[in-house]
Scaffold this active site. Structure first.
Site, PDB file in Angstrom:
ATOM      1  N   ASP A 162      -0.313   2.315 -11.696  1.00 30.84           N
ATOM      2  CA  ASP A 162      -1.176   1.354 -12.405  1.00 30.84           C
ATOM      3  C   ASP A 162      -1.095   1.510 -13.926  1.00 30.84           C
ATOM      4  OD1 ASP A 162      -2.077   0.203  -9.990  1.00 30.84           O
ATOM      5  OD2 ASP A 162      -3.662   1.713  -9.807  1.00 30.84           O
ATOM      6  N   ASN A 177       2.551  -5.898 -10.250  1.00 25.03           N
ATOM      7  CA  ASN A 177       1.565  -5.509  -9.233  1.00 25.03           C
ATOM      8  C   ASN A 177       0.226  -6.141  -9.578  1.00 25.03           C
ATOM      9  OD1 ASN A 177       0.339  -3.914  -7.095  1.00 25.03           O
ATOM     10  ND2 ASN A 177      -0.500  -2.602  -8.702  1.00 25.03           N
ATOM     11  N   GLU A 227       6.596   4.198 -13.950  1.00 22.02           N
ATOM     12  CA  GLU A 227       6.488   5.438 -13.163  1.00 22.02           C
ATOM     13  C   GLU A 227       5.049   5.963 -13.080  1.00 22.02           C
ATOM     14  OE1 GLU A 227       8.323   4.844 -15.760  1.00 22.02           O
ATOM     15  OE2 GLU A 227       7.642   6.200 -17.345  1.00 22.02           O
ATOM     16  N   ALA A 242     -10.273 -14.003  -9.360  1.00 16.93           N
ATOM     17  CA  ALA A 242      -9.338 -13.367 -10.307  1.00 16.93           C
ATOM     18  C   ALA A 242      -7.922 -13.228  -9.729  1.00 16.93           C
ATOM     19  CB  ALA A 242      -9.881 -12.005 -10.738  1.00 16.93           C
ATOM     20  N   MET A 301       0.792  -1.221   0.000  1.00 14.64           N
ATOM     21  CA  MET A 301       0.000   0.000   0.000  1.00 14.64           C
ATOM     22  C   MET A 301       0.832   1.282   0.000  1.00 14.64           C
ATOM     23  SD  MET A 301      -2.944  -0.986  -0.483  1.00 14.64           S
ATOM     24  CE  MET A 301      -3.958  -2.448  -0.380  1.00 14.64           C
ATOM     25  N   HIS A 319      -3.795  -5.416  -9.256  1.00 11.72           N
ATOM     26  CA  HIS A 319      -4.748  -4.338  -8.967  1.00 11.72           C
ATOM     27  C   HIS A 319      -6.163  -4.910  -9.095  1.00 11.72           C
ATOM     28  CE1 HIS A 319      -6.284  -0.327  -8.548  1.00 11.72           C
ATOM     29  NE2 HIS A 319      -7.102  -0.591  -9.550  1.00 11.72           N
TER      30      HIS A 319
HETATM   31  C1  GAR Z   1      -5.891  -6.959  -2.844  1.00 12.20           C
HETATM   32  O1  GAR Z   1      -7.251  -6.892  -3.185  1.00 12.20           O
HETATM   33  C2  GAR Z   1      -5.063  -6.187  -3.851  1.00 12.20           C
HETATM   34  O2  GAR Z   1      -5.550  -6.273  -5.155  1.00 12.20           O
HETATM   35  C3  GAR Z   1      -5.221  -4.781  -3.329  1.00 12.20           C
HETATM   36  O3  GAR Z   1      -5.121  -4.928  -1.930  1.00 12.20           O
HETATM   37  C4  GAR Z   1      -5.622  -6.205  -1.532  1.00 12.20           C
HETATM   38  C5  GAR Z   1      -4.592  -6.909  -0.667  1.00 12.20           C
HETATM   39  O4  GAR Z   1      -5.084  -8.097  -0.109  1.00 12.20           O
HETATM   40  N1  GAR Z   1      -4.190  -3.950  -3.880  1.00 12.20           N
HETATM   41  C6  GAR Z   1      -4.407  -2.684  -4.282  1.00 12.20           C
HETATM   42  O5  GAR Z   1      -5.466  -2.119  -4.164  1.00 12.20           O
HETATM   43  C7  GAR Z   1      -3.201  -2.004  -4.901  1.00 12.20           C
HETATM   44  N2  GAR Z   1      -3.583  -0.822  -5.624  1.00 12.20           N
HETATM   45  P1  GAR Z   1      -4.112  -9.205   0.497  1.00 12.20           P
HETATM   46  O6  GAR Z   1      -3.166  -8.518   1.490  1.00 12.20           O
HETATM   47  O7  GAR Z   1      -5.050 -10.154   1.192  1.00 12.20           O
HETATM   48  O8  GAR Z   1      -3.356  -9.845  -0.648  1.00 12.20           O
END
Ligand code: GAR
Length: 209
Positions: free
Chosen positions: A153, A110, A150, A182, A93, A112
């Site tokens: 997303d 990454n 850079e 997914a 995060m 998303h």
């Molecule tokens: C997941 O849904 C991931 O896609 C999101 O955070 C969650 C983490 O869950 N990531 C984002 O939003 C990044 N922009 P997890 O810790 O259980 O894997």
């Protein structure tokens, strides 16, 4: 066979990390070694998941550093100490700076929780993404794994998977569905695809076939 040393960056629960661990333990990441789990938070349950599977962990708390560049210097030192060649952001995060990302071209991926280019970029993370998708009224959403560059997303897309939005969906239920149907499928798969590309010294996926 050469195994690429992979670091997985986490901040929270780590269900995506768990999906990668399960995939690796099933022998499906032959080109990669889960060499390190790096967390930006000392309380992330993802750290416990890593420890239960014998994966080394490091905590680099973002709050401990007064600037992004000092934080990233500390992260780089940990990566160097562990000879890391590839990074998977699995619910990480903290946005990484342009300087950091440029050090690892096509070496950072990454996940998303939407079908990019919808509901992505600065400010779209976690439940906020699903709330925005529901507010808009989309009937289909999903997840995307992409290279990190850079632009938040904005890097090249590697894999996407669509998920149908049901009636009576809440942001929480949609998050669960998108993860289960997914994210947990495409992130482990993309991890092996990129590890294989790096192991073979290739620049594109086609070259690895
Ligand atoms: C997941 O849904 C991931 O896609 C999101 O955070 C969650 C983490 O869950 N990531 C984002 O939003 C990044 N922009 P997890 O810790 O259980 O894997």
């Amino acid at each position: 066979m050469k195994k690429v040393k992979i670091a997985i960056f986490v901040s929270g629960g780590g269900t995506n990390l768990q999906a990668i661990i399960d995939y690796a333990e099933a022998g499906k990441i032959p080109h990669g070694e889960l060499a390190l789990v790096l967390s930006s938070s000392p309380d992330a349950y993802a750290l416990t998941r890593a420890e239960m599977h014998g994966i080394p962990t490091e905590v680099v708390p973002r709050k401990m550093y007064d600037t992004q560049s000092k934080f990233e210097d500390a992260v780089c030192k940990v990566l160097e100490d562990n000879s890391i060649e590839m990074i998977v952001l699995a619910g990480f995060m903290t946005i990484l700076s342009e300087d950091f990302v440029k050090k690892f071209p096509r070496r950072i991926i990454n996940v998303h929780p939407s079908l990019i280019p919808a509901f992505c970029g600065k400010g779209f993370y976690g439940l906020k993404v699903h709330s925005a998708a529901l507010e808009y009224g989309v009937k289909v959403t999903g997840a995307t794994v992409h290279f990190v560059n850079e632009v938040p997303d904005g890097g090249e897309i590697i894999l996407q998977k669509a998920v149908t939005v049901r009636k009576e969906e809440t942001p929480e239920s949609l998050q669960q569905n998108v993860m289960r149907h997914a994210e947990w499928i495409i992130l482990p798969k993309a991890t092996e695809m990129v590890a294989k590309m790096i192991a073979k010294g290739a620049l594109t996926f086609e070259e690895t076939e």
